[in-house]
Design a protein around this motif. Structure first.
Motif, PDB file in Angstrom:
ATOM      1  N   PRO A   9       0.826  -1.202   0.000  1.00 31.35           N
ATOM      2  CA  PRO A   9       0.000   0.000   0.000  1.00 31.35           C
ATOM      3  C   PRO A   9       0.863   1.256   0.000  1.00 31.35           C
ATOM      4  CG  PRO A   9      -0.018  -1.049   2.163  1.00 31.35           C
ATOM      5  CD  PRO A   9       0.742  -1.949   1.233  1.00 31.35           C
ATOM      6  N   SER A  10       0.305   2.342  -0.533  1.00 31.41           N
ATOM      7  CA  SER A  10       0.974   3.626  -0.441  1.00 31.41           C
ATOM      8  C   SER A  10       1.046   4.014   1.031  1.00 31.41           C
ATOM      9  CB  SER A  10       0.196   4.682  -1.226  1.00 31.41           C
ATOM     10  OG  SER A  10      -1.031   4.955  -0.562  1.00 31.41           O
ATOM     11  N   ALA A  11       1.772   5.083   1.337  1.00 33.21           N
ATOM     12  CA  ALA A  11       1.890   5.515   2.741  1.00 33.21           C
ATOM     13  C   ALA A  11       0.517   5.809   3.332  1.00 33.21           C
ATOM     14  CB  ALA A  11       2.802   6.736   2.834  1.00 33.21           C
ATOM     15  N   GLY A  12      -0.314   6.517   2.595  1.00 31.76           N
ATOM     16  CA  GLY A  12      -1.659   6.837   3.086  1.00 31.76           C
ATOM     17  C   GLY A  12      -2.520   5.598   3.260  1.00 31.76           C
ATOM     18  N   GLU A  13      -2.429   4.682   2.300  1.00 32.88           N
ATOM     19  CA  GLU A  13      -3.177   3.428   2.410  1.00 32.88           C
ATOM     20  C   GLU A  13      -2.676   2.597   3.578  1.00 32.88           C
ATOM     21  OE1 GLU A  13      -4.338   2.596  -2.262  1.00 32.88           O
ATOM     22  OE2 GLU A  13      -2.462   1.812  -1.470  1.00 32.88           O
ATOM     23  N   GLY A  14      -1.366   2.649   3.821  1.00 31.86           N
ATOM     24  CA  GLY A  14      -0.798   1.909   4.952  1.00 31.86           C
ATOM     25  C   GLY A  14      -1.354   2.386   6.282  1.00 31.86           C
ATOM     26  N   GLU A  18      -3.713   0.194   8.733  1.00 29.76           N
ATOM     27  CA  GLU A  18      -3.379   0.000  10.151  1.00 29.76           C
ATOM     28  C   GLU A  18      -4.538   0.416  11.049  1.00 29.76           C
ATOM     29  OE1 GLU A  18      -1.513  -1.357  13.335  1.00 29.76           O
ATOM     30  OE2 GLU A  18      -0.714  -1.574  11.314  1.00 29.76           O
ATOM     31  N   ARG A  19      -5.162   1.523  10.745  1.00 30.15           N
ATOM     32  CA  ARG A  19      -6.314   1.979  11.541  1.00 30.15           C
ATOM     33  C   ARG A  19      -7.488   0.998  11.420  1.00 30.15           C
ATOM     34  NH1 ARG A  19      -7.797   7.791  10.009  1.00 30.15           N
ATOM     35  NH2 ARG A  19      -9.250   7.509  11.738  1.00 30.15           N
ATOM     36  N   TYR A  20      -7.686   0.451  10.223  1.00 34.44           N
ATOM     37  CA  TYR A  20      -8.747  -0.537   9.993  1.00 34.44           C
ATOM     38  C   TYR A  20      -8.497  -1.792  10.829  1.00 34.44           C
ATOM     39  CZ  TYR A  20     -11.934  -3.575   7.362  1.00 34.44           C
ATOM     40  OH  TYR A  20     -12.942  -4.443   7.005  1.00 34.44           O
ATOM     41  N   MET A  21      -7.258  -2.276  10.792  1.00 30.10           N
ATOM     42  CA  MET A  21      -6.909  -3.471  11.559  1.00 30.10           C
ATOM     43  C   MET A  21      -7.064  -3.206  13.059  1.00 30.10           C
ATOM     44  SD  MET A  21      -3.670  -4.728   9.199  1.00 30.10           S
ATOM     45  CE  MET A  21      -2.879  -5.484  10.565  1.00 30.10           C
ATOM     46  N   GLN A  22      -6.633  -2.044  13.528  1.00 32.15           N
ATOM     47  CA  GLN A  22      -6.755  -1.705  14.952  1.00 32.15           C
ATOM     48  C   GLN A  22      -8.217  -1.655  15.372  1.00 32.15           C
ATOM     49  OE1 GLN A  22      -3.758  -2.495  16.346  1.00 32.15           O
ATOM     50  NE2 GLN A  22      -4.382  -0.894  17.748  1.00 32.15           N
ATOM     51  N   ALA A  23      -9.075  -1.125  14.513  1.00 31.24           N
ATOM     52  CA  ALA A  23     -10.504  -1.061  14.849  1.00 31.24           C
ATOM     53  C   ALA A  23     -11.061  -2.458  15.093  1.00 31.24           C
ATOM     54  CB  ALA A  23     -11.275  -0.349  13.734  1.00 31.24           C
ATOM     55  N   TRP A  24     -10.706  -3.407  14.241  1.00 31.85           N
ATOM     56  CA  TRP A  24     -11.165  -4.785  14.435  1.00 31.85           C
ATOM     57  C   TRP A  24     -10.603  -5.369  15.724  1.00 31.85           C
ATOM     58  CZ3 TRP A  24     -14.876  -7.650  12.278  1.00 31.85           C
ATOM     59  CH2 TRP A  24     -15.416  -7.210  11.064  1.00 31.85           C
ATOM     60  N   GLN A  25      -9.306  -5.209  15.923  1.00 35.96           N
ATOM     61  CA  GLN A  25      -8.635  -5.864  17.048  1.00 35.96           C
ATOM     62  C   GLN A  25      -8.975  -5.249  18.403  1.00 35.96           C
ATOM     63  OE1 GLN A  25      -4.803  -7.811  14.914  1.00 35.96           O
ATOM     64  NE2 GLN A  25      -4.549  -5.694  15.480  1.00 35.96           N
ATOM     65  N   VAL A 103     -10.895  -6.851   1.268  1.00 34.08           N
ATOM     66  CA  VAL A 103     -10.157  -6.092   0.264  1.00 34.08           C
ATOM     67  C   VAL A 103     -10.654  -4.649   0.335  1.00 34.08           C
ATOM     68  CG1 VAL A 103      -9.568  -5.854  -2.179  1.00 34.08           C
ATOM     69  CG2 VAL A 103      -9.910  -8.134  -1.174  1.00 34.08           C
ATOM     70  N   ILE A 104      -9.713  -3.726   0.504  1.00 35.97           N
ATOM     71  CA  ILE A 104     -10.039  -2.330   0.767  1.00 35.97           C
ATOM     72  C   ILE A 104      -9.665  -1.469  -0.438  1.00 35.97           C
ATOM     73  CG2 ILE A 104      -9.472  -0.344   2.227  1.00 35.97           C
ATOM     74  CD1 ILE A 104      -8.805  -2.469   4.441  1.00 35.97           C
ATOM     75  N   GLU A 105     -10.623  -0.701  -0.901  1.00 32.80           N
ATOM     76  CA  GLU A 105     -10.344   0.290  -1.936  1.00 32.80           C
ATOM     77  C   GLU A 105     -10.398   1.653  -1.272  1.00 32.80           C
ATOM     78  OE1 GLU A 105     -12.366   2.207  -5.902  1.00 32.80           O
ATOM     79  OE2 GLU A 105     -12.874   0.145  -5.393  1.00 32.80           O
ATOM     80  N   ALA A 106      -9.270   2.340  -1.289  1.00 28.63           N
ATOM     81  CA  ALA A 106      -9.176   3.644  -0.639  1.00 28.63           C
ATOM     82  C   ALA A 106      -9.331   4.767  -1.658  1.00 28.63           C
ATOM     83  CB  ALA A 106      -7.833   3.774   0.061  1.00 28.63           C
ATOM     84  N   ALA A 107      -9.867   5.890  -1.180  1.00 29.74           N
ATOM     85  CA  ALA A 107      -9.965   7.109  -1.986  1.00 29.74           C
ATOM     86  C   ALA A 107     -10.008   8.294  -1.041  1.00 29.74           C
ATOM     87  CB  ALA A 107     -11.202   7.078  -2.870  1.00 29.74           C
ATOM     88  N   ASP A 108      -9.163   9.257  -1.295  1.00 27.21           N
ATOM     89  CA  ASP A 108      -9.141  10.484  -0.498  1.00 27.21           C
ATOM     90  C   ASP A 108      -8.928  10.224   0.989  1.00 27.21           C
ATOM     91  OD1 ASP A 108      -9.704  11.949  -2.883  1.00 27.21           O
ATOM     92  OD2 ASP A 108     -11.838  11.543  -2.614  1.00 27.21           O
TER      93      ASP A 108
END
Length: 140
Positions: A9-14, A18-25, A103-108
């Motif tokens: 992932p790009s830096a922003g996607e990374g 990480e925030r997505y994974m933390q929310a689940w965990q 699978v995550i599609e990011a935008a903005d």
């Protein structure tokens, strides 16, 4: 056939991943919903149903979020997009099992689309992504 390298992932996607994974965990449904664009789309192959908008997605997730005792997330890549393998802790047997592939599609800087492969597809895909089918390291 597997690609020779996993997509990164790009830096922003990374950061978003990480925030997505933390929310689940950390059992933070509100934090997860904050990551979604207002017009985000959520679908779950092989199921036909899908949801549009962070409010509708949040309401659906709230209805199923507590089905397991906890979640663990492992980052992978899929189709040149960030992805996450989610393991769920069974309430009755306290064993971590493969649950779904996200699978995550990011935008903005937010999540525009989530494709979540749920059972039976999700766990069946874990091996193809190099994720263990029975994660001994994740047992409590």
């Amino acid at each position: 056939m597997r690609p020779p390298q996993r997509s990164r992932p790009s830096a922003g996607e990374g950061v978003l991943l990480e925030r997505y994974m933390q929310a689940w965990q950390t059992d933070n449904l509100d934090g997860l919903v904050e990551l979604l664009r207002e017009d985000a789309i959520y679908h779950m192959p092989p199921w036909q149903e899908w949801y549009r908008g962070h409010q509708a997605i949040g309401a659906f997730l709230a209805s199923v979020w507590g089905n397991f005792a906890g979640y663990r997330a492992v980052a992978v890549g899929a189709n040149a997009q960030p992805a996450v393998g989610i393991y769920a802790l069974g309430r009755r047997d306290s064993i971590w099992r493969p649950h779904s592939l996200h699978v995550i599609e990011a935008a903005d800087g937010k999540i525009a689309s989530l494709t979540i492969y749920v059972p039976p597809l999700g766990p069946a895909l874990f091996e193809a992504f190099g994720l263990p089918p029975e994660p001994l390291a994740l047992r409590v």
